[in-house]
Design an enzyme around this catalytic site. Structure first.
Site, PDB file in Angstrom:
ATOM      1  N   HIS A  42       0.423  -9.961  -6.170  1.00  0.00           N
ATOM      2  CA  HIS A  42       0.984 -10.832  -5.128  1.00  0.00           C
ATOM      3  C   HIS A  42       1.417 -12.166  -5.717  1.00  0.00           C
ATOM      4  O   HIS A  42       1.878 -13.035  -4.988  1.00  0.00           O
ATOM      5  CB  HIS A  42      -0.069 -11.124  -4.055  1.00  0.00           C
ATOM      6  CG  HIS A  42      -0.353  -9.955  -3.144  1.00  0.00           C
ATOM      7  ND1 HIS A  42       0.636  -9.187  -2.597  1.00  0.00           N
ATOM      8  CD2 HIS A  42      -1.525  -9.455  -2.673  1.00  0.00           C
ATOM      9  CE1 HIS A  42       0.094  -8.256  -1.823  1.00  0.00           C
ATOM     10  NE2 HIS A  42      -1.207  -8.385  -1.859  1.00  0.00           N
ATOM     11  N   THR A  77       0.848  -1.206   0.000  1.00  0.00           N
ATOM     12  CA  THR A  77       0.000   0.000   0.000  1.00  0.00           C
ATOM     13  C   THR A  77       0.879   1.250   0.000  1.00  0.00           C
ATOM     14  O   THR A  77       0.664   2.185  -0.778  1.00  0.00           O
ATOM     15  CB  THR A  77      -0.910   0.008   1.251  1.00  0.00           C
ATOM     16  OG1 THR A  77      -1.577  -1.238   1.329  1.00  0.00           O
ATOM     17  CG2 THR A  77      -1.903   1.142   1.213  1.00  0.00           C
TER      18      THR A  77
HETATM   19  P1  A3P Z   1       1.259  -3.503   9.955  1.00  0.00           P
HETATM   20  O1  A3P Z   1       0.121  -4.473   9.943  1.00  0.00           O
HETATM   21  O2  A3P Z   1       2.512  -4.103  10.530  1.00  0.00           O
HETATM   22  O3  A3P Z   1       0.932  -2.208  10.594  1.00  0.00           O
HETATM   23  P2  A3P Z   1       0.341  -4.203   2.548  1.00  0.00           P
HETATM   24  O4  A3P Z   1       0.131  -2.804   2.121  1.00  0.00           O
HETATM   25  O5  A3P Z   1       1.334  -4.925   1.683  1.00  0.00           O
HETATM   26  O6  A3P Z   1      -0.937  -4.914   2.727  1.00  0.00           O
HETATM   27  O7  A3P Z   1       1.053  -4.115   3.967  1.00  0.00           O
HETATM   28  C1  A3P Z   1       0.352  -3.604   5.050  1.00  0.00           C
HETATM   29  C2  A3P Z   1       1.339  -3.137   6.108  1.00  0.00           C
HETATM   30  O8  A3P Z   1       1.914  -1.898   5.678  1.00  0.00           O
HETATM   31  C3  A3P Z   1       0.655  -2.885   7.430  1.00  0.00           C
HETATM   32  O9  A3P Z   1       1.629  -3.174   8.430  1.00  0.00           O
HETATM   33  C4  A3P Z   1       0.350  -1.403   7.319  1.00  0.00           C
HETATM   34  O10 A3P Z   1       0.104  -0.772   8.548  1.00  0.00           O
HETATM   35  C5  A3P Z   1       1.625  -0.898   6.649  1.00  0.00           C
HETATM   36  N1  A3P Z   1       1.455   0.407   5.975  1.00  0.00           N
HETATM   37  C6  A3P Z   1       0.393   0.825   5.235  1.00  0.00           C
HETATM   38  N2  A3P Z   1       0.612   2.071   4.782  1.00  0.00           N
HETATM   39  C7  A3P Z   1       1.808   2.463   5.259  1.00  0.00           C
HETATM   40  C8  A3P Z   1       2.578   3.665   5.133  1.00  0.00           C
HETATM   41  N3  A3P Z   1       2.132   4.709   4.454  1.00  0.00           N
HETATM   42  N4  A3P Z   1       3.789   3.706   5.740  1.00  0.00           N
HETATM   43  C9  A3P Z   1       4.255   2.644   6.435  1.00  0.00           C
HETATM   44  N5  A3P Z   1       3.577   1.495   6.592  1.00  0.00           N
HETATM   45  C10 A3P Z   1       2.363   1.385   5.998  1.00  0.00           C
END
Ligand code: A3P
Length: 356
Positions: A154, A92
């Site tokens: 993915h 994300t």
């Molecule tokens: P956590 O569950 O450890 O907080 P993806 O986007 O691949 O689904 O990964 C989700 C993870 O990225 C989550 O980790 C989420 O909180 C974190 N995340 C989402 N946006 C973010 C951002 N702008 N900066 C840092 N981490 C982020």
């Protein structure tokens, strides 16, 4: 480059082309349905089951369907850029950074009309498998997307169609993360989005499944390793990033990312603070507090609708420490050590890739 959602793009093909394409899809769909009958099955995390296909575990009705159709039908263009990752590794965040960087001349960061402030992170560029192709029949004209097309996915490396893997010019940005944090993030996510009637999966049970490789798009380690090995063979095609590195030195990695995508920041842009503006726009604090991310939803398919807020949990490195016993830590670290042994991928040490 403008934002496009899959719903906005309809196929302006001739009837014959459309019919041929529909027949092709139908044939793949039949193969997928036939395969489903024979695949090994395990308990699912958020769906009833996971099925194993070509060494990886998928939710049968959504992810496997998407992977099958991408594998057989997607045609890469030379300018395509892919964002690939196992789940919960930071897609994300990276997606928003890529979008904001690629489109920095089209939108004013300070304006409230910037798409990232209004559409949610996933609307800026689509998930190839988890959004476009898992909806059958596909109603998106991918050829009509503006170049360079950006796609997130993915699916494991071996599932990418040859047009992606053999193209000398399309690029892949891969992000990975400490599997301990991946697991904790994944478990929370799956418990929140689970389908009605699917019972809770206790943390310890989920942990054992994750370690066995039985998780969506798992085994995690194989997912990372396959992309890593491919990146060693074609370093110019890949940028390998770790979530932890991006957290620690965001501006360094954002500049490398912009360069890799063919849009390096000029000295003037650096002087004007464009890098910092993008980082601020895409920061966890900013994105997670936007109305669209507090209340909006991502419709991945008829069966799977996820609230945007589920993609923002803590955004921290090391949250696993709040959940793991010493035994769990030892077990997963040992697996990582054994799996990555000799690969050049060491957790805690920068991957030795010139693009990193
Ligand atoms: P956590 O569950 O450890 O907080 P993806 O986007 O691949 O689904 O990964 C989700 C993870 O990225 C989550 O980790 C989420 O909180 C974190 N995340 C989402 N946006 C973010 C951002 N702008 N900066 C840092 N981490 C982020």
């Amino acid at each position: 480059m403008a934002t496009l959602s899959s719903q906005q793009i309809h196929i302006p093909k001739t009837n014959n082309e459309k019919e041929d394409r529909e027949k092709d899809y139908e044939a793949t769909y039949q193969k997928y349905n036939e395969a489903l009958q024979t695949l090994p099955k395990e308990r699912g995390w958020m769906s009833e089951h996971l099925v194993q296909y070509q060494g990886y575990w998928f939710s049968p009705k959504s992810a496997l369907k998407g992977a099958f159709l991408v594998q057989h039908h997607f045609k890469a263009q030379p300018t395509d850029i892919f964002l690939s990752a196992y789940m919960k590794c930071g897609t994300t965040w990276l997606r928003t950074l890529m979008f904001a960087t690629m489109n920095r001349s089209s939108y004013d960061f300070s304006s409230q009309s910037h798409p990232l402030l209004n559409t949610g992170p996933h609307a800026c560029f689509p998930f190839l498998d988890a959004s476009i192709y898992q909806n059958y029949p596909i109603n998106t004209d991918l050829d009509a997307l503006p170049s360079p097309r950006l796609f997130a996915t993915h699916i494991p490396y071996t599932f990418l169609p040859q047009s992606v893997t053999t193209s000398s010019s399309c690029k892949i940005v891969y992000i990975w993360r400490d599997p301990k944090d991946v697991f904790i993030s994944l478990w929370h996510f799956m418990e929140r989005i689970k389908q009605k009637g699917v019972p809770p999966l206790p943390l310890k049970e989920a942990f054992d499944m994750f370690c066995e490789g039985v998780s969506h798009y798992g085994p995690f380690w194989d997912h990372v390793l396959e992309y890593w090995k491919a990146s060693l063979e074609s370093p110019e095609k890949f940028m390998f990033l770790r979530y932890e590195d991006l957290k620690k030195e965001p501006s360094i990695y954002l500049k490398k990312l912009a360069e890799f995508m063919g849009q390096p920041f000029s000295l003037e842009e650096e002087r004007e603070g464009v890098v910092q503006e993008i980082l601020k726009l895409c920061s966890f604090e900013n994105l997670s507090n936007l109305e669209v991310n507090k209340t909006g939803v991502l419709r991945l398919s008829d069966e799977l609708v996820v609230h945007n807020s589920e993609f923002f949990r803590k955004g921290k490195v090391g949250d696993w420490q709040n959940y793991f016993t010493d035994e769990m830590k030892e077990k997963i670290d040992l697996i990582t050590e054994q799996k990555f042994n000799g690969s050049g991928l060491n957790f805690g040490v920068n991957p030795q890739n010139s693009n990193c």
